[in-house]
Scaffold this active site. Sequence first.
Site, PDB file in Angstrom:
ATOM      1  N   SER A  28       0.880  -1.170   0.000  1.00 55.99           N
ATOM      2  CA  SER A  28       0.000   0.000   0.000  1.00 55.99           C
ATOM      3  C   SER A  28       0.916   1.218   0.000  1.00 55.99           C
ATOM      4  CB  SER A  28      -0.831  -0.010   1.289  1.00 55.99           C
ATOM      5  OG  SER A  28      -1.520   1.204   1.483  1.00 55.99           O
ATOM      6  N   TYR A  49      -2.086  -1.735  10.416  1.00 57.99           N
ATOM      7  CA  TYR A  49      -2.096  -1.747   8.947  1.00 57.99           C
ATOM      8  C   TYR A  49      -0.756  -1.234   8.413  1.00 57.99           C
ATOM      9  CZ  TYR A  49      -4.043  -1.300   4.202  1.00 57.99           C
ATOM     10  OH  TYR A  49      -4.283  -1.436   2.850  1.00 57.99           O
TER      11      TYR A  49
HETATM   12  N1  LIG Z   1      -8.541  -0.335  -1.801  1.00 57.28           N
HETATM   13  C1  LIG Z   1      -7.497   0.441  -1.565  1.00 57.28           C
HETATM   14  O1  LIG Z   1      -7.596   1.667  -1.646  1.00 57.28           O
HETATM   15  C2  LIG Z   1      -6.175  -0.186  -1.178  1.00 57.28           C
HETATM   16  C3  LIG Z   1      -5.067   0.663  -1.094  1.00 57.28           C
HETATM   17  C4  LIG Z   1      -3.832   0.117  -0.775  1.00 57.28           C
HETATM   18  C5  LIG Z   1      -3.718  -1.240  -0.551  1.00 57.28           C
HETATM   19  N2  LIG Z   1      -4.807  -2.052  -0.632  1.00 57.28           N
HETATM   20  C6  LIG Z   1      -4.609  -3.494  -0.413  1.00 57.28           C
HETATM   21  O2  LIG Z   1      -5.151  -4.198  -1.512  1.00 57.28           O
HETATM   22  C7  LIG Z   1      -5.400  -5.546  -1.129  1.00 57.28           C
HETATM   23  C8  LIG Z   1      -6.763  -5.966  -1.633  1.00 57.28           C
HETATM   24  O3  LIG Z   1      -7.769  -5.237  -0.938  1.00 57.28           O
HETATM   25  P1  LIG Z   1      -9.007  -4.561  -1.687  1.00 57.28           P
HETATM   26  O4  LIG Z   1      -8.860  -3.105  -1.527  1.00 57.28           O
HETATM   27  O5  LIG Z   1      -9.183  -5.122  -3.042  1.00 57.28           O
HETATM   28  O6  LIG Z   1     -10.209  -4.973  -0.699  1.00 57.28           O
HETATM   29  P2  LIG Z   1     -11.416  -6.010  -0.883  1.00 57.28           P
HETATM   30  O7  LIG Z   1     -12.013  -6.130   0.490  1.00 57.28           O
HETATM   31  O8  LIG Z   1     -12.290  -5.592  -1.993  1.00 57.28           O
HETATM   32  O9  LIG Z   1     -10.682  -7.359  -1.290  1.00 57.28           O
HETATM   33  C9  LIG Z   1      -9.918  -8.100  -0.367  1.00 57.28           C
HETATM   34  C10 LIG Z   1     -10.144  -9.578  -0.632  1.00 57.28           C
HETATM   35  O10 LIG Z   1      -9.356 -10.328   0.302  1.00 57.28           O
HETATM   36  C11 LIG Z   1     -10.165 -11.371   0.831  1.00 57.28           C
HETATM   37  N3  LIG Z   1      -9.683 -11.779   2.157  1.00 57.28           N
HETATM   38  C12 LIG Z   1      -9.791 -11.093   3.321  1.00 57.28           C
HETATM   39  N4  LIG Z   1      -9.288 -11.827   4.320  1.00 57.28           N
HETATM   40  C13 LIG Z   1      -8.845 -12.988   3.780  1.00 57.28           C
HETATM   41  C14 LIG Z   1      -8.227 -14.142   4.314  1.00 57.28           C
HETATM   42  N5  LIG Z   1      -7.979 -14.254   5.622  1.00 57.28           N
HETATM   43  N6  LIG Z   1      -7.915 -15.159   3.477  1.00 57.28           N
HETATM   44  C15 LIG Z   1      -8.177 -15.052   2.148  1.00 57.28           C
HETATM   45  N7  LIG Z   1      -8.760 -13.986   1.582  1.00 57.28           N
HETATM   46  C16 LIG Z   1      -9.095 -12.960   2.394  1.00 57.28           C
HETATM   47  C17 LIG Z   1     -11.568 -10.769   0.882  1.00 57.28           C
HETATM   48  O11 LIG Z   1     -12.581 -11.763   0.954  1.00 57.28           O
HETATM   49  C18 LIG Z   1     -11.600  -9.985  -0.424  1.00 57.28           C
HETATM   50  O12 LIG Z   1     -12.078 -10.772  -1.486  1.00 57.28           O
HETATM   51  C19 LIG Z   1      -5.241  -5.581   0.386  1.00 57.28           C
HETATM   52  O13 LIG Z   1      -3.980  -6.136   0.710  1.00 57.28           O
HETATM   53  C20 LIG Z   1      -5.298  -4.116   0.773  1.00 57.28           C
HETATM   54  O14 LIG Z   1      -4.622  -3.869   1.989  1.00 57.28           O
HETATM   55  C21 LIG Z   1      -6.031  -1.550  -0.937  1.00 57.28           C
END
Ligand SMILES: NC(=O)c1ccc[n+]([C@@H]2O[C@H](COP(=O)([O-])OP(=O)(O)OC[C@H]3O[C@@H](n4cnc5c(N)ncnc54)[C@H](O)[C@@H]3O)[C@@H](O)[C@H]2O)c1
Length: 282
Positions: free
Chosen positions: A143, A155
């Site tokens: 991130s 986080y």
């Molecule tokens: N959305 C943003 O703005 C953003 C920014 C920076 C980083 N991220 C990172 O991106 C990655 C994806 O997140 P996202 O934003 O797409 O959110 P999201 O909630 O849409 O997707 C996350 C996915 O991970 C799955 N998940 C959660 N816990 C789990 C576990 N214990 N085992 C297996 N799967 C699991 C969820 O079911 C979901 O499908 C994460 O690592 C998040 O920290 C997101």
Amino acid sequence: MQDLVGKTAFVTGAASGIGLGIATALAQAGVKVMLCDIEAAALAEAVAALKATNADVEGVRADVSLKAELQAAADATIARYGKVHILVNNAGVGGGGGYGQWTDASWDWTIGVNLMSVIWGIEIFGPLIEAHGEGGQIVSTASMAGLIAAVAPAYNVTKYGVVALSEGLRPALAARGIGVSVLCPGFIRTRIMESSRNVPDRLANALENMTMEAGDSEFAQVAAAAITHGIDPLYVGELVREGIENDWPYIFTDLAFEGAVDARFAAIKAGMDLIRGREPRH
Ligand SMILES: NC(=O)c1ccc[n+]([C@@H]2O[C@H](COP(=O)([O-])OP(=O)(O)OC[C@H]3O[C@@H](n4cnc5c(N)ncnc54)[C@H](O)[C@@H]3O)[C@@H](O)[C@H]2O)c1
């Protein structure tokens, strides 16, 4: 890895958001994809939607914060596709709990999903990628909070950890034919602010009000608004595909936080300036 057609990828957190964007972009490039997620229903839906486009994809349910489940998912990937070339450690949760609020359970959940799963993913899949001698790529989703400590403490710590792990392993794995990239997204339009849907039963009571959306309310409001109008996850998936093809060390989605990264580096340099010119005592 210039030629992606016919290669196999394993993507965690693939049922939603960035993971689904990456799985989709890879499938569109002719990669066979094993989608892995904790949410069975969303996973089945995502796999069915991709299969409807004639993509060669499959799904495996796993809680990646449990090593045995991640190992079982790797076994299922080899059983289905024989080889794996690309590992995408993407699953993550918005674990919160600021100073005075955090608990052992909130650290446990966030470190387990966001960091230990990445460590174990590399440990389990590294040898599988090495085994076929065709090379591969490991992409882990950190991130911008892995470069500037802007979100909740747990986080930030996990995301700095993912950056450190990726940077540190890149030279060693390059020698073994595996490229290492770290993805540092800005605000992406996903369900991250609804992470509490994935709190495991074993931690449920201890984690009430500990997710990012519940815990740090002022930040939560700003972040929720930015994420609602955030970048398209499929665009992120396409950047990741390009990053895999060209072995990018860092995959950024936008430059919104460039100034904040500069400010952090400047603060570090300012700390060095405080002792510049002194002779350390040995
Ligand atoms: N959305 C943003 O703005 C953003 C920014 C920076 C980083 N991220 C990172 O991106 C990655 C994806 O997140 P996202 O934003 O797409 O959110 P999201 O909630 O849409 O997707 C996350 C996915 O991970 C799955 N998940 C959660 N816990 C789990 C576990 N214990 N085992 C297996 N799967 C699991 C969820 O079911 C979901 O499908 C994460 O690592 C998040 O920290 C997101």
